[in-house]
Design a protein around this motif. Structure first.
Motif, PDB file in Angstrom:
ATOM      1  N   ILE A  93       0.839  -1.201   0.000  1.00  0.00           N
ATOM      2  CA  ILE A  93       0.000   0.000   0.000  1.00  0.00           C
ATOM      3  C   ILE A  93       0.873   1.248   0.000  1.00  0.00           C
ATOM      4  N   GLU A  94       1.884   1.274   0.858  1.00  0.00           N
ATOM      5  CA  GLU A  94       2.762   2.443   0.917  1.00  0.00           C
ATOM      6  C   GLU A  94       3.534   2.613  -0.395  1.00  0.00           C
ATOM      7  N   LEU A  95       4.059   1.515  -0.905  1.00  0.00           N
ATOM      8  CA  LEU A  95       4.837   1.563  -2.146  1.00  0.00           C
ATOM      9  C   LEU A  95       4.000   2.094  -3.307  1.00  0.00           C
ATOM     10  N   PHE A  96       2.804   1.557  -3.487  1.00  0.00           N
ATOM     11  CA  PHE A  96       1.973   1.965  -4.618  1.00  0.00           C
ATOM     12  C   PHE A  96       1.374   3.357  -4.420  1.00  0.00           C
ATOM     13  N   HIS A  97       1.073   3.723  -3.179  1.00  0.00           N
ATOM     14  CA  HIS A  97       0.570   5.071  -2.913  1.00  0.00           C
ATOM     15  C   HIS A  97       1.609   6.100  -3.351  1.00  0.00           C
ATOM     16  N   LYS A  98       2.853   5.855  -2.977  1.00  0.00           N
ATOM     17  CA  LYS A  98       3.930   6.777  -3.341  1.00  0.00           C
ATOM     18  C   LYS A  98       4.214   6.724  -4.840  1.00  0.00           C
ATOM     19  N   ALA A  99       4.065   5.544  -5.433  1.00  0.00           N
ATOM     20  CA  ALA A  99       4.276   5.415  -6.875  1.00  0.00           C
ATOM     21  C   ALA A  99       3.247   6.232  -7.650  1.00  0.00           C
ATOM     22  N   LYS A 100       1.988   6.174  -7.215  1.00  0.00           N
ATOM     23  CA  LYS A 100       0.945   6.923  -7.916  1.00  0.00           C
ATOM     24  C   LYS A 100       1.136   8.427  -7.746  1.00  0.00           C
ATOM     25  N   GLU A 101       1.715   8.853  -6.620  1.00  0.00           N
ATOM     26  CA  GLU A 101       2.006  10.273  -6.439  1.00  0.00           C
ATOM     27  C   GLU A 101       3.018  10.753  -7.466  1.00  0.00           C
ATOM     28  N   LYS A 102       3.847   9.828  -7.960  1.00  0.00           N
ATOM     29  CA  LYS A 102       4.826  10.140  -8.997  1.00  0.00           C
ATOM     30  C   LYS A 102       4.284   9.880 -10.393  1.00  0.00           C
ATOM     31  N   GLY A 103       3.028   9.420 -10.474  1.00  0.00           N
ATOM     32  CA  GLY A 103       2.431   9.145 -11.776  1.00  0.00           C
ATOM     33  C   GLY A 103       2.891   7.852 -12.409  1.00  0.00           C
ATOM     34  N   ILE A 104       3.354   6.906 -11.593  1.00  0.00           N
ATOM     35  CA  ILE A 104       3.879   5.641 -12.099  1.00  0.00           C
ATOM     36  C   ILE A 104       2.755   4.617 -12.255  1.00  0.00           C
ATOM     37  N   HIS A 105       2.724   3.917 -13.378  1.00  0.00           N
ATOM     38  CA  HIS A 105       1.772   2.834 -13.606  1.00  0.00           C
ATOM     39  C   HIS A 105       2.163   1.646 -12.717  1.00  0.00           C
ATOM     40  N   THR A 106       1.167   1.099 -11.989  1.00  0.00           N
ATOM     41  CA  THR A 106       1.433   0.048 -11.009  1.00  0.00           C
ATOM     42  C   THR A 106       0.733  -1.255 -11.366  1.00  0.00           C
ATOM     43  N   THR A 107       1.474  -2.350 -11.249  1.00  0.00           N
ATOM     44  CA  THR A 107       0.946  -3.677 -11.556  1.00  0.00           C
ATOM     45  C   THR A 107       1.362  -4.656 -10.470  1.00  0.00           C
ATOM     46  N   ILE A 108       0.453  -5.564 -10.118  1.00  0.00           N
ATOM     47  CA  ILE A 108       0.748  -6.648  -9.184  1.00  0.00           C
ATOM     48  C   ILE A 108       0.632  -7.971  -9.920  1.00  0.00           C
ATOM     49  N   ASP A 109       1.652  -8.810  -9.793  1.00  0.00           N
ATOM     50  CA  ASP A 109       1.612 -10.175 -10.312  1.00  0.00           C
ATOM     51  C   ASP A 109       1.357 -11.090  -9.112  1.00  0.00           C
ATOM     52  N   THR A 110       0.163 -11.670  -9.036  1.00  0.00           N
ATOM     53  CA  THR A 110      -0.232 -12.411  -7.839  1.00  0.00           C
ATOM     54  C   THR A 110      -0.846 -13.768  -8.160  1.00  0.00           C
ATOM     55  N   SER A 111      -0.655 -14.703  -7.236  1.00  0.00           N
ATOM     56  CA  SER A 111      -1.342 -15.988  -7.314  1.00  0.00           C
ATOM     57  C   SER A 111      -2.718 -15.901  -6.686  1.00  0.00           C
ATOM     58  N   GLY A 112      -2.955 -14.839  -5.903  1.00  0.00           N
ATOM     59  CA  GLY A 112      -4.236 -14.673  -5.225  1.00  0.00           C
ATOM     60  C   GLY A 112      -4.419 -15.581  -4.022  1.00  0.00           C
ATOM     61  N   ALA A 113      -3.362 -16.299  -3.626  1.00  0.00           N
ATOM     62  CA  ALA A 113      -3.493 -17.335  -2.602  1.00  0.00           C
ATOM     63  C   ALA A 113      -3.874 -16.799  -1.229  1.00  0.00           C
ATOM     64  N   THR A 114      -3.580 -15.534  -0.946  1.00  0.00           N
ATOM     65  CA  THR A 114      -3.880 -14.988   0.383  1.00  0.00           C
ATOM     66  C   THR A 114      -5.216 -14.246   0.424  1.00  0.00           C
ATOM     67  N   PHE A 115      -5.911 -14.158  -0.700  1.00  0.00           N
ATOM     68  CA  PHE A 115      -7.125 -13.343  -0.753  1.00  0.00           C
ATOM     69  C   PHE A 115      -8.233 -13.900   0.129  1.00  0.00           C
ATOM     70  N   THR A 116      -8.899 -12.994   0.841  1.00  0.00           N
ATOM     71  CA  THR A 116     -10.091 -13.311   1.612  1.00  0.00           C
ATOM     72  C   THR A 116     -10.937 -12.050   1.727  1.00  0.00           C
ATOM     73  N   ARG A 117     -12.237 -12.227   1.876  1.00  0.00           N
ATOM     74  CA  ARG A 117     -13.117 -11.075   2.079  1.00  0.00           C
ATOM     75  C   ARG A 117     -13.292 -10.787   3.573  1.00  0.00           C
ATOM     76  N   GLU A 118     -12.510 -11.462   4.380  1.00  0.00           N
ATOM     77  CA  GLU A 118     -12.540 -11.224   5.818  1.00  0.00           C
ATOM     78  C   GLU A 118     -11.545 -10.126   6.179  1.00  0.00           C
TER      79      GLU A 118
END
Length: 242
Positions: free
Chosen positions: A86-111
């Motif tokens: 969150i901190e990394l991408f927040h600061k990246a967007k402040e610089k106008g940098i396009h952000t991408t995550i490559d994920t397996s999704g293994a940790t995802f939960t709606r909890e």
């Protein structure tokens, strides 16, 4: 805030649009039989770095990015280090940098607390590369040691919020390279309206030596990469346009 970082790549060309600065984080909950980076499994084996350190390094290469490039966080599994991301991408967007995550999704939960943090992260994320390892639940467990139910739920949630996604699928002979599985995966993908691209990633054995160096038996020993014909077949069944 510091993250556990395995390595970086200055001129990535396959992990998102354009030329990208790739950040490989350490730590992954899955144990994919075809993993070519088992040295990223343990989070504590990585090097602690701040978001500013990474962005300052990435920024040096911005002239190569053009209009499409930016940074991609891969792994390992990036979503294991949510606060740092969150901190990394927040600061990246402040610089106008396009952000991408490559994920397996293994940790995802709606909890909670994960879900609230994930929704915050999505505010600063332009694109996700979602790796669906296997569409069949039981075969997914065999291949990765992990369920795929929450991974498919992540795909559905990203569709709900209309977040751009590229679906990636590793084609593994004797595991995922069967027409019935590929057709089932295609049916699932067709239910999603946010998928911009589907990519077939042919299984390879380039990481086999790492398993042996780490004193582990390679699970897919003797299994050869898929043939050109089977790769073409997968691309056709998954409607990749390749």
């Amino acid at each position: 805030m510091k993250g556990y970082i395995h390595s970086t790549e200055s001129f990535g060309s396959v992990d998102g649009p354009g030329v990208r600065f790739i950040i490989f984080v350490s730590g992954c909950p899955m144990r994919c039989q075809f993993c070519h980076n088992p040295d990223t499994w343990r989070m504590q084996d990585g090097t602690l770095m701040t978001a500013d350190e990474l962005l300052n390094t990435a920024w040096k290469y911005r002239s190569y990015w053009g209009k499409k490039g930016g940074i991609t966080v891969s792994g390992g599994e990036p979503l294991m280090q949510m606060d740092f991301l969150i901190e990394l991408f927040h600061k990246a967007k402040e610089k106008g940098i396009h952000t991408t995550i490559d994920t397996s999704g293994a940790t995802f939960t709606r909890e909670e607390p994960f879900f609230g943090k994930f929704k915050e992260l999505m505010k600063y994320t332009d694109l996700l590369l979602l790796d669906i390892k296997h569409i069949d639940e039981e075969q997914h467990k065999i291949l990765t040691g992990h369920t795929n139910k929450n991974i498919l739920d992540l795909a559905r949630y990203l569709d709900e919020i209309k977040k751009p996604v590229w679906i990636r699928h590793v084609l593994v002979p004797e595991r995922s390279d069967k027409d019935e599985y590929l057709k089932e995966l295609d049916v699932f993908i067709q239910t999603l309206s946010n998928v911009e691209r589907v990519e077939v990633l042919p299984y390879h054995t380039l990481g086999e030596y790492k398993w042996k160096e780490m004193g582990m038996k390679y699970p897919l020993e003797g299994i050869e990469p898929p043939t050109k014909e089977r790769i073409a077949n997968a691309n056709q069944l998954l409607h990749t346009g390749q």
